[in-house]
Structure formats: C-alpha cells, structure tokens
Design a protein around this motif. Structure first.
Motif, PDB file in Angstrom:
ATOM      1  N   THR A  70       0.816  -1.227   0.000  1.00 27.28           N
ATOM      2  CA  THR A  70       0.000   0.000   0.000  1.00 27.28           C
ATOM      3  C   THR A  70       0.848   1.276   0.000  1.00 27.28           C
ATOM      4  OG1 THR A  70      -1.603  -1.235   1.294  1.00 27.28           O
ATOM      5  CG2 THR A  70      -1.907   1.141   1.177  1.00 27.28           C
ATOM      6  N   PHE A  71       1.860   1.310   0.891  1.00 25.79           N
ATOM      7  CA  PHE A  71       2.631   2.549   1.030  1.00 25.79           C
ATOM      8  C   PHE A  71       3.647   2.723  -0.097  1.00 25.79           C
ATOM      9  CE2 PHE A  71       1.630   1.367   5.555  1.00 25.79           C
ATOM     10  CZ  PHE A  71       0.542   2.220   5.641  1.00 25.79           C
ATOM     11  N   PHE A  72       3.734   1.746  -0.995  1.00 22.82           N
ATOM     12  CA  PHE A  72       4.693   1.815  -2.106  1.00 22.82           C
ATOM     13  C   PHE A  72       3.999   2.043  -3.448  1.00 22.82           C
ATOM     14  CE2 PHE A  72       6.671  -0.367   1.353  1.00 22.82           C
ATOM     15  CZ  PHE A  72       7.984   0.098   1.346  1.00 22.82           C
ATOM     16  N   ARG A  73       2.688   2.163  -3.424  1.00 23.16           N
ATOM     17  CA  ARG A  73       1.935   2.340  -4.664  1.00 23.16           C
ATOM     18  C   ARG A  73       2.242   3.694  -5.283  1.00 23.16           C
ATOM     19  NH1 ARG A  73      -2.081  -1.361  -5.350  1.00 23.16           N
ATOM     20  NH2 ARG A  73      -2.784  -0.064  -7.058  1.00 23.16           N
ATOM     21  N   PHE A  76      -0.875   6.926  -4.890  1.00 23.25           N
ATOM     22  CA  PHE A  76      -1.273   7.659  -3.681  1.00 23.25           C
ATOM     23  C   PHE A  76      -1.560   9.117  -4.045  1.00 23.25           C
ATOM     24  CE2 PHE A  76      -0.018  10.063   0.242  1.00 23.25           C
ATOM     25  CZ  PHE A  76      -1.059   9.629   1.030  1.00 23.25           C
ATOM     26  N   ARG A  77      -2.681   9.645  -3.606  1.00 27.23           N
ATOM     27  CA  ARG A  77      -3.155  10.996  -3.914  1.00 27.23           C
ATOM     28  C   ARG A  77      -3.607  11.125  -5.361  1.00 27.23           C
ATOM     29  NH1 ARG A  77       1.142  14.936  -3.100  1.00 27.23           N
ATOM     30  NH2 ARG A  77      -0.485  16.470  -3.270  1.00 27.23           N
ATOM     31  N   ARG A  78      -3.590  10.064  -6.147  1.00 34.80           N
ATOM     32  CA  ARG A  78      -4.041  10.139  -7.540  1.00 34.80           C
ATOM     33  C   ARG A  78      -5.285   9.295  -7.756  1.00 34.80           C
ATOM     34  NH1 ARG A  78       1.132  10.815  -6.974  1.00 34.80           N
ATOM     35  NH2 ARG A  78       2.268  12.267  -8.277  1.00 34.80           N
ATOM     36  N   THR A 117       9.750  -2.571  -5.213  1.00 34.18           N
ATOM     37  CA  THR A 117      10.326  -1.548  -4.336  1.00 34.18           C
ATOM     38  C   THR A 117      10.180  -1.964  -2.871  1.00 34.18           C
ATOM     39  OG1 THR A 117       9.414   0.011  -5.925  1.00 34.18           O
ATOM     40  CG2 THR A 117      10.407   0.951  -3.957  1.00 34.18           C
TER      41      THR A 117
ATOM     42  N   PRO B  42       7.878   5.133   0.340  1.00 31.79           N
ATOM     43  CA  PRO B  42       7.953   6.291  -0.563  1.00 31.79           C
ATOM     44  C   PRO B  42       6.654   7.081  -0.732  1.00 31.79           C
ATOM     45  CG  PRO B  42       7.814   4.263  -1.825  1.00 31.79           C
ATOM     46  CD  PRO B  42       7.715   3.875  -0.386  1.00 31.79           C
ATOM     47  N   SER B  43       5.641   6.836   0.107  1.00 37.31           N
ATOM     48  CA  SER B  43       4.310   7.409  -0.130  1.00 37.31           C
ATOM     49  C   SER B  43       4.297   8.925  -0.367  1.00 37.31           C
ATOM     50  CB  SER B  43       3.393   7.112   1.051  1.00 37.31           C
ATOM     51  OG  SER B  43       3.271   5.749   1.249  1.00 37.31           O
ATOM     52  N   LEU B  44       5.059   9.670   0.427  1.00 39.58           N
ATOM     53  CA  LEU B  44       4.939  11.132   0.379  1.00 39.58           C
ATOM     54  C   LEU B  44       6.099  11.798  -0.363  1.00 39.58           C
ATOM     55  CD1 LEU B  44       2.740  10.583   2.532  1.00 39.58           C
ATOM     56  CD2 LEU B  44       3.417  12.695   3.614  1.00 39.58           C
ATOM     57  N   ARG B  45       6.633  11.086  -1.374  1.00 40.76           N
ATOM     58  CA  ARG B  45       7.836  11.636  -2.018  1.00 40.76           C
ATOM     59  C   ARG B  45       7.540  12.916  -2.773  1.00 40.76           C
ATOM     60  NH1 ARG B  45       7.395   6.353  -5.570  1.00 40.76           N
ATOM     61  NH2 ARG B  45       5.350   6.941  -6.238  1.00 40.76           N
ATOM     62  N   ASP B  46       6.269  13.222  -3.069  1.00 38.33           N
ATOM     63  CA  ASP B  46       5.980  14.500  -3.745  1.00 38.33           C
ATOM     64  C   ASP B  46       5.278  15.490  -2.807  1.00 38.33           C
ATOM     65  OD1 ASP B  46       3.679  13.088  -3.581  1.00 38.33           O
ATOM     66  OD2 ASP B  46       3.115  13.211  -5.690  1.00 38.33           O
ATOM     67  N   VAL B  47       5.476  15.329  -1.516  1.00 39.11           N
ATOM     68  CA  VAL B  47       4.864  16.250  -0.548  1.00 39.11           C
ATOM     69  C   VAL B  47       5.973  16.970   0.211  1.00 39.11           C
ATOM     70  CG1 VAL B  47       3.447  16.366   1.548  1.00 39.11           C
ATOM     71  CG2 VAL B  47       2.800  14.817  -0.290  1.00 39.11           C
TER      72      VAL B  47
END
Lengths: 181, 313
Positions: A70-73, A76-78, A117, B42-47
């Motif tokens: 989940t945290f590597f998708r 996220f935010r899209r 990843t 890597p969730s917040l790499r664009d924040v």
C-alpha cells in the motif's frame, strides 16, 4: 451485464496443481526459495499453493511471507479510492534467496512494480519471479511479464476480472464482468 | 477506503471516534514499517512539509521530523528563535512566505492557544497542530491513547487518571477528549490551584487524593509542572508538591494492583515522578516515544491523502 464465468472451482484446482508442479520443476526442494503472497488478494493464491505443495507434493520447510504494498503504490493521492493497508508478515529471510511473488490477477503491472520496491526493505534476493493466477495480457502499463501463469485472459480496459475464493465467497470461481457501455 | 473526517489536525475535539480508530489502525502498519531493516516508505515523495516551531521542543520536533522522513516527504525546519518573527513579521506573513516556496503541509507549535485553528483559516495548506499554548496537543494524546491500547488491547472501559498541572497542560485537555471519545473513564488529580474551574464539564471527575486516584485507576498519566507558563506561585513549594503528588515507588507499591505509568516528557525526575518509577517496568514512557513516530506517520499519511491531487501536465 451478467458476469461470465471464466474458471470454475475444479478448473482453478487443476491450474493450482500445474502451477505447483512448475514451481517444483524450477525450485526443487525450495530450500533457497521464498514464496511471497501480495496483499490483499495474492495471499489466497499463496495459501492454496503452500497447502498443495506441503500436503500433496510433500515439500517440507517451505518459506513464505505476505507483503503489503500500500505505502509503495504510485497512485497515492491520484487514485479516487486509496487502498487500506493490510498486515505484513515477513518473518522470513530473503537475502540471497529466490523470491517468487504470487498474485491473483496481473493487470497493469503497477502493483508488481510497487512490490519490487517494497521487497527492498527486507534484503537483496538472488532473483525474483512472478506467479499469477490470471494474466490480463493486453492491459500492461509497464514492462513486467509473469514467469508462471494460470490462465491468460483477453479483456479490454474497462472489463473487470474478479477472482473469488471459498474463504470469502460460496466457492472458488473467476468471472469476467463486462463494463456496460 | 476510510478517510479522516477533517482536513487539518487542529485538536482531538474535532475528530470523531472513527477517525481515532483509523489513525490507530494506520499506526499499527507504520509501527511495523519502522521496525524493518529499511524503515522508509515512498508514499509522500511528492509532498513538502514545513515544521514551524515558535516554542521550544525536543521530542515532538524530532518525532515529527523522523515521521516525515520515514514517509519520504521533503522537509524544511523553522525555529522562531532564528527567524524574521523577531523582526516583527506576522504569523500569516511568515507562513505565506514559506508556502510561496511550494509547501503542502505545515506542522506548527505555537505559544498562543488557537494559533493552529487561526492559521488553517488564513492560509492554503494542511495544518497539523503540534501544540498551541495551553489549548491542545493532539498527537501527544493520540500516542498516549495508542500506548494504552497497545498495553491493554483496547482503551474502552479503562480507568485513567491524569495527575499534576492540569491548568497549564494542553496534553491533559487533548487526553481528556481522546480518552472520552474512546470510552475510557477519566479522573484528574492535582492541587486545586492547578485544576481549571469547571473541568468536570469536560466529562471527568476530580480526585484530589493521589492515593485514592491510584487505587481507582489502571493507568496514571503523570504531567510535568509547567513552571514556564506560571505567572504566579500556584503551590507553596516543590517539596510540598512532590510529597503530595509525586509518584514514588512506595506510593506505587502501596496500590495492590498494577498501575501503568505514562509521562509525556520532559520528566522532572524527583518532582512529579521518581527515578525508580520512571525506570520501572510499570512505566511505558519509552514505548510512548516509539509510538509517537508511528502515530505521527499515520496522521501525516492520512491527511496527505486528502491534499489536492497533483496536477497532471
């Protein structure tokens, strides 16, 4: 439109036996192999394969884990519907082991990219292969191909392939649901 | 997918029970992440996140910074002591200047109650309150409740006593909101001069006697006496305070059942808590610190999911 059944319970059983045999062909006694089911739905395939390999084919000391991506998708935010994380169960050593990712449906390939990843956090496997019950071969976004395939399915972009397991539904089955136009 | 009911974390008061459970469940996953060999996702790499600290902080600042780094966010740090605030710039101007550098979220600690709520109305960014004066400190209350949940399996039905300087404590207020929403019973204990008037209206009971409070409770949350916020003398002497409200081993052992001891830090050893208690197995103070990172990762992750989607060129 009513869903079209692609695979029945006996057909799925047969496919799982073939996949188990193909794994044995390449991994022999599985001493240097780790099977990783991808959360949430790949773990059902993993559990079935582990059960078959142990009880039917007499493989002992099978190493397996369940990986949440989940945290590597990359959506996220899209994505309109962000996913809920599932528990990781990675009490296995993957360093220098041959890892096999196990999932139910290979579609765009983005989940597998995320899994590649995510697995980094646990070490450096000697190799990574991909096993998938259903391969939607015309729908790839990324250059990712499976090593073991249960059944190839030709479905167009808006179709949905639904894999149901007896653990959550009445029986094992795979359905193709056509998007009504 | 479950999402938070709020777009900013200003206080526990604005959250509902589902929000609290969602934060805890997400924190469970992040706690597993921070115990991996590579503790990063890597969730917040664009924040991009700005940490604005207009008041001193060690634990909270480090904890937020680590949580942001574990989520791969880009971060900038700002301390009021070395900034243009000293030259007379207003809060809104300071923050708008920082936001002009394309920042998505702001974590702010400020000495004035309501500063975070004010900022959330004035500027266009997601605001996380890291403590606003004597008002709220939501992430501390979340990690306290999460630590209780971890120890006991659930918070509902547990008896918690908050001991000490309730009057000046944002930790106490946020804890009371969080514990009440989760179904725990709460008492406050301390000298009358350090208990706010009408505190019972928040749904807690007052117990002036520490012994009685300890006999009643499952968990004791020991607060620090906040000398820096005291404009006058609230009790005769530190020695007297310690004798009546200090948690020592003999006091703790006089209670027949096991009481779990929390402390939000920084501790004044020998004042509100003795060294023996702080280092005992009953104290879960360092677990609280570890859980703090997981809780802050969960809060940041869940709020980031509600940010405006990145534009596709």
């Amino acid at each position: 439109m009513t869903p079209k059944q692609l695979l029945s319970a006996p057909q799925i059983e047969l496919l799982l036996h073939r996949l188990a045999c193909q794994l044995i062909e390449n991994h022999r006694d599985f001493s240097a192999t780790v099977l990783i089911g991808l959360q949430p739905r790949g773990v059902y395939v993993l559990d079935r394969l582990v059960e078959l390999l142990q009880s039917h084919y007499g493989i002992e000391n099978l190493n397996s884990g369940k990986l949440d991506i989940t945290f590597f998708r990359d959506d996220f935010r899209r994505s309109e519907k962000p996913r809920v994380a599932q528990p990781n169960q990675m009490e296995v050593v993957i360093e220098n082991k041959a890892v096999v990712f196990i999932d139910d449906v290979l579609y765009t390939g983005r989940s597998i990219r995320a899994a590649l990843t995510a697995i980094d956090a646990y070490g450096r496997p000697s190799s990574i292969e991909l096993l998938t019950l259903i391969d939607r071969r015309f729908s790839r976004d990324l250059p990712i191909q499976p090593d073991y395939v249960g059944r190839q399915v030709d479905a167009i972009q808006n179709d949905k392939v639904s894999v149901q397991w007896r653990e959550t539904h009445s029986e094992d089955a795979v359905y193709l649901i056509k998007e009504s136009l | 997918m479950k999402t938070l009911s709020v777009d900013h974390l200003l206080g526990i008061k604005q959250l509902n029970e589902n929000d609290l459970h969602l934060i805890f469940e997400t924190a469970d996953h992040f706690k597993e992440v921070i115990n991996r060999p590579i503790k990063k996702v890597p969730s917040l790499r664009d924040v991009t996140i700005a940490n604005l600290f207009f008041e001193n902080s060690t634990r909270t600042k480090l904890s937020f910074e680590l949580a942001e780094k574990r989520l791969s966010a880009d971060i900038i740090n700002f301390s009021a002591a070395q900034s243009s605030v000293k030259k007379g710039e207003t809060l809104v101007d300071t923050v708008n200047n920082i936001l002009a550098m394309k920042v998505d979220m702001v974590v702010m600690r400020h000495p004035h109650p309501g500063a975070a709520a004010f900022l959330s109305r004035e500027v266009d960014a997601c605001i996380i309150n890291a403590g606003d004066g004597t008002h709220e400190h939501p992430t501390q209350a979340l990690l306290d409740a999460y630590s209780i949940r971890e120890k006991f399996g659930e918070v509902a039905g547990k008896r918690v006593v908050i001991v000490g300087d309730i009057l000046h404590s944002r930790v106490a207020i946020s804890n009371i909101f969080a514990l009440n929403k989760l179904g725990a019973e709460v008492k406050v204990c301390g000298p009358k001069s350090l208990l706010p008037k009408h505190i019972e209206s928040l749904g807690v009971r007052v117990e002036p006697d520490l012994q009685k409070a300890l006999k009643w409770c499952d968990v004791a949350n020991m607060l620090r006496v906040q000398n820096e916020r005291m404009d006058k003398s609230y009790f005769p002497s530190i020695r007297e305070y310690t004798q009546l409200y200090g948690l020592t081993m003999p006091v703790l052992e006089s209670v027949k059942h096991e009481v779990t001891v929390l402390h939000p830090g920084p501790m004044n050893r020998g004042v509100e808590i003795s060294s023996a208690v702080a280092d005992s197995d009953q104290a879960i103070i360092l677990d609280q610190v570890e859980n703090g990172v997981a809780i802050r990762m969960a809060v940041i992750y869940l709020l980031a999911a509600k940010l405006i989607k990145p534009e596709h060129p």
